[in-house]
Design a protein around this motif. Structure first.
Motif, mmCIF file in Angstrom:
data_model
loop_
_atom_site.group_PDB
_atom_site.id
_atom_site.type_symbol
_atom_site.label_atom_id
_atom_site.label_comp_id
_atom_site.label_asym_id
_atom_site.label_seq_id
_atom_site.Cartn_x
_atom_site.Cartn_y
_atom_site.Cartn_z
ATOM 1 N N ILE A 31 -50.556 110.838 43.211
ATOM 2 C CA ILE A 31 -49.966 112.173 43.321
ATOM 3 C C ILE A 31 -50.726 113.214 42.514
ATOM 4 C CG2 ILE A 31 -47.664 111.357 43.937
ATOM 5 C CD1 ILE A 31 -46.801 111.792 41.046
ATOM 6 N N ASP A 32 -51.656 112.759 41.646
ATOM 7 C CA ASP A 32 -52.472 113.711 40.885
ATOM 8 C C ASP A 32 -53.690 112.990 40.332
ATOM 9 O OD1 ASP A 32 -53.156 116.194 39.764
ATOM 10 O OD2 ASP A 32 -52.112 115.738 37.891
ATOM 11 N N ARG A 33 -54.782 113.740 40.246
ATOM 12 C CA ARG A 33 -56.022 113.235 39.658
ATOM 13 C C ARG A 33 -56.595 114.310 38.772
ATOM 14 N NH1 ARG A 33 -56.945 110.529 44.654
ATOM 15 N NH2 ARG A 33 -57.616 108.397 44.261
ATOM 16 N N GLY A 34 -57.264 113.899 37.727
ATOM 17 C CA GLY A 34 -57.984 114.813 36.863
ATOM 18 C C GLY A 34 -59.110 114.054 36.195
ATOM 19 N N ILE A 40 -49.744 108.069 39.654
ATOM 20 C CA ILE A 40 -49.181 107.519 40.882
ATOM 21 C C ILE A 40 -47.659 107.554 40.803
ATOM 22 C CG2 ILE A 40 -51.202 106.037 41.223
ATOM 23 C CD1 ILE A 40 -49.428 103.639 40.381
ATOM 24 N N GLY A 41 -47.022 107.553 41.965
ATOM 25 C CA GLY A 41 -45.570 107.544 41.973
ATOM 26 C C GLY A 41 -45.011 107.299 43.358
ATOM 27 N N SER A 42 -43.709 107.109 43.386
ATOM 28 C CA SER A 42 -42.998 106.928 44.651
ATOM 29 C C SER A 42 -42.503 108.258 45.196
ATOM 30 C CB SER A 42 -41.814 105.979 44.455
ATOM 31 O OG SER A 42 -40.905 106.509 43.506
ATOM 32 N N TRP A 43 -42.697 109.305 44.424
ATOM 33 C CA TRP A 43 -42.263 110.652 44.808
ATOM 34 C C TRP A 43 -43.103 111.646 44.015
ATOM 35 C CZ3 TRP A 43 -39.131 113.966 41.491
ATOM 36 C CH2 TRP A 43 -39.029 113.484 40.187
ATOM 37 N N GLU A 49 -35.997 118.963 40.202
ATOM 38 C CA GLU A 49 -35.426 117.631 40.408
ATOM 39 C C GLU A 49 -35.296 116.865 39.086
ATOM 40 O OE1 GLU A 49 -36.526 115.933 44.705
ATOM 41 O OE2 GLU A 49 -38.286 116.537 43.503
ATOM 42 N N VAL A 50 -36.310 116.980 38.239
ATOM 43 C CA VAL A 50 -36.268 116.281 36.950
ATOM 44 C C VAL A 50 -35.159 116.841 36.069
ATOM 45 C CG1 VAL A 50 -37.563 115.819 34.822
ATOM 46 C CG2 VAL A 50 -38.691 115.576 37.042
ATOM 47 N N ARG A 51 -34.951 118.140 36.090
ATOM 48 C CA ARG A 51 -33.859 118.731 35.306
ATOM 49 C C ARG A 51 -32.499 118.306 35.832
ATOM 50 N NH1 ARG A 51 -36.207 124.779 34.798
ATOM 51 N NH2 ARG A 51 -37.488 124.435 32.956
ATOM 52 N N MET A 55 -34.966 110.689 37.411
ATOM 53 C CA MET A 55 -35.697 110.225 38.586
ATOM 54 C C MET A 55 -36.643 109.110 38.148
ATOM 55 S SD MET A 55 -34.516 112.260 40.920
ATOM 56 C CE MET A 55 -35.628 112.178 42.298
ATOM 57 N N PRO A 56 -37.130 108.298 39.085
ATOM 58 C CA PRO A 56 -38.079 107.249 38.695
ATOM 59 C C PRO A 56 -39.319 107.864 38.037
ATOM 60 C CG PRO A 56 -37.407 106.987 40.985
ATOM 61 C CD PRO A 56 -36.870 108.310 40.524
ATOM 62 N N PRO A 57 -39.787 107.270 36.936
ATOM 63 C CA PRO A 57 -40.988 107.815 36.295
ATOM 64 C C PRO A 57 -42.229 107.551 37.134
ATOM 65 C CG PRO A 57 -40.331 105.786 35.220
ATOM 66 C CD PRO A 57 -39.253 106.118 36.217
ATOM 67 N N THR A 58 -43.237 108.369 36.936
ATOM 68 C CA THR A 58 -44.543 108.118 37.522
ATOM 69 C C THR A 58 -45.339 107.266 36.536
ATOM 70 O OG1 THR A 58 -45.480 110.141 36.599
ATOM 71 C CG2 THR A 58 -44.504 110.296 38.805
ATOM 72 N N VAL A 59 -46.486 106.751 36.980
ATOM 73 C CA VAL A 59 -47.365 105.974 36.113
ATOM 74 C C VAL A 59 -48.696 106.711 36.055
ATOM 75 C CG1 VAL A 59 -48.436 103.729 35.668
ATOM 76 C CG2 VAL A 59 -46.230 103.839 36.870
ATOM 77 N N VAL A 60 -49.167 106.965 34.827
ATOM 78 C CA VAL A 60 -50.406 107.709 34.618
ATOM 79 C C VAL A 60 -51.414 106.787 33.930
ATOM 80 C CG1 VAL A 60 -51.467 109.746 33.578
ATOM 81 C CG2 VAL A 60 -49.074 109.832 34.338
#
Length: 137
Positions: A31-34, A40-43, A49-51, A55-60
């Protein structure tokens, strides 16, 4: 209000390789690159939405120069949802995981594995319909 668990960060040498591995394991997407990082994530999270709710956390995956030196103090547990545990372990081995011994001993209901950079994770009982509950399920 409390804080939200939004990301799990994994230090590694090759963020692209680990992101590819974990996307295949978890059915996540990039879901993002730098520079030196891949998320990565399922959403795809939004601030609103986070507020609103947890929600399920992403993995960085973050590139770091040093290597892994000891057993992880934090690890992921995964549960197969569409196959038995043995079949999932075989699939993960084909993706580049390895079985590891961290002193868990015989007869456990989970399988300890490591990702391509040696980060331990556990494969727990299968959640697939009509599957067994142990590592042979």
């Amino acid at each position: 209000m409390a804080s939200r668990f939004t990301e799990l960060v994994v230090d590694c040498h090759d963020p692209e390789r680990l992101a590819q591995f974990w996307c295949a394991v978890l059915d996540f997407e990039v879901i993002d690159r730098g520079e030196g990082k891949v998320e990565i994530g399922s959403w795809e999270p939004t601030v609103e939405e986070v507020r609103a709710r947890q929600m399920p956390p992403t993995v960085v995956f973050i590139r770091v120069p040093e290597g892994k030196t000891a057993k992880n103090r934090l690890h992921l547990d995964v549960s197969p949802i569409d196959r038995g545990t043995d079949d999932e372990v075989a699939r993960l081995l084909s993706l580049g995981a390895t079985r590891v011994d961290v002193g868990q001993g015989p007869g456990r209901s989970w399988v300890v594995m490591a990702d391509p950079e040696g980060n331990e994770f556990d494969v727990l009982r299968s959640l697939a319909p009509h599957s067994g509950t142990g590592p042979t399920g």
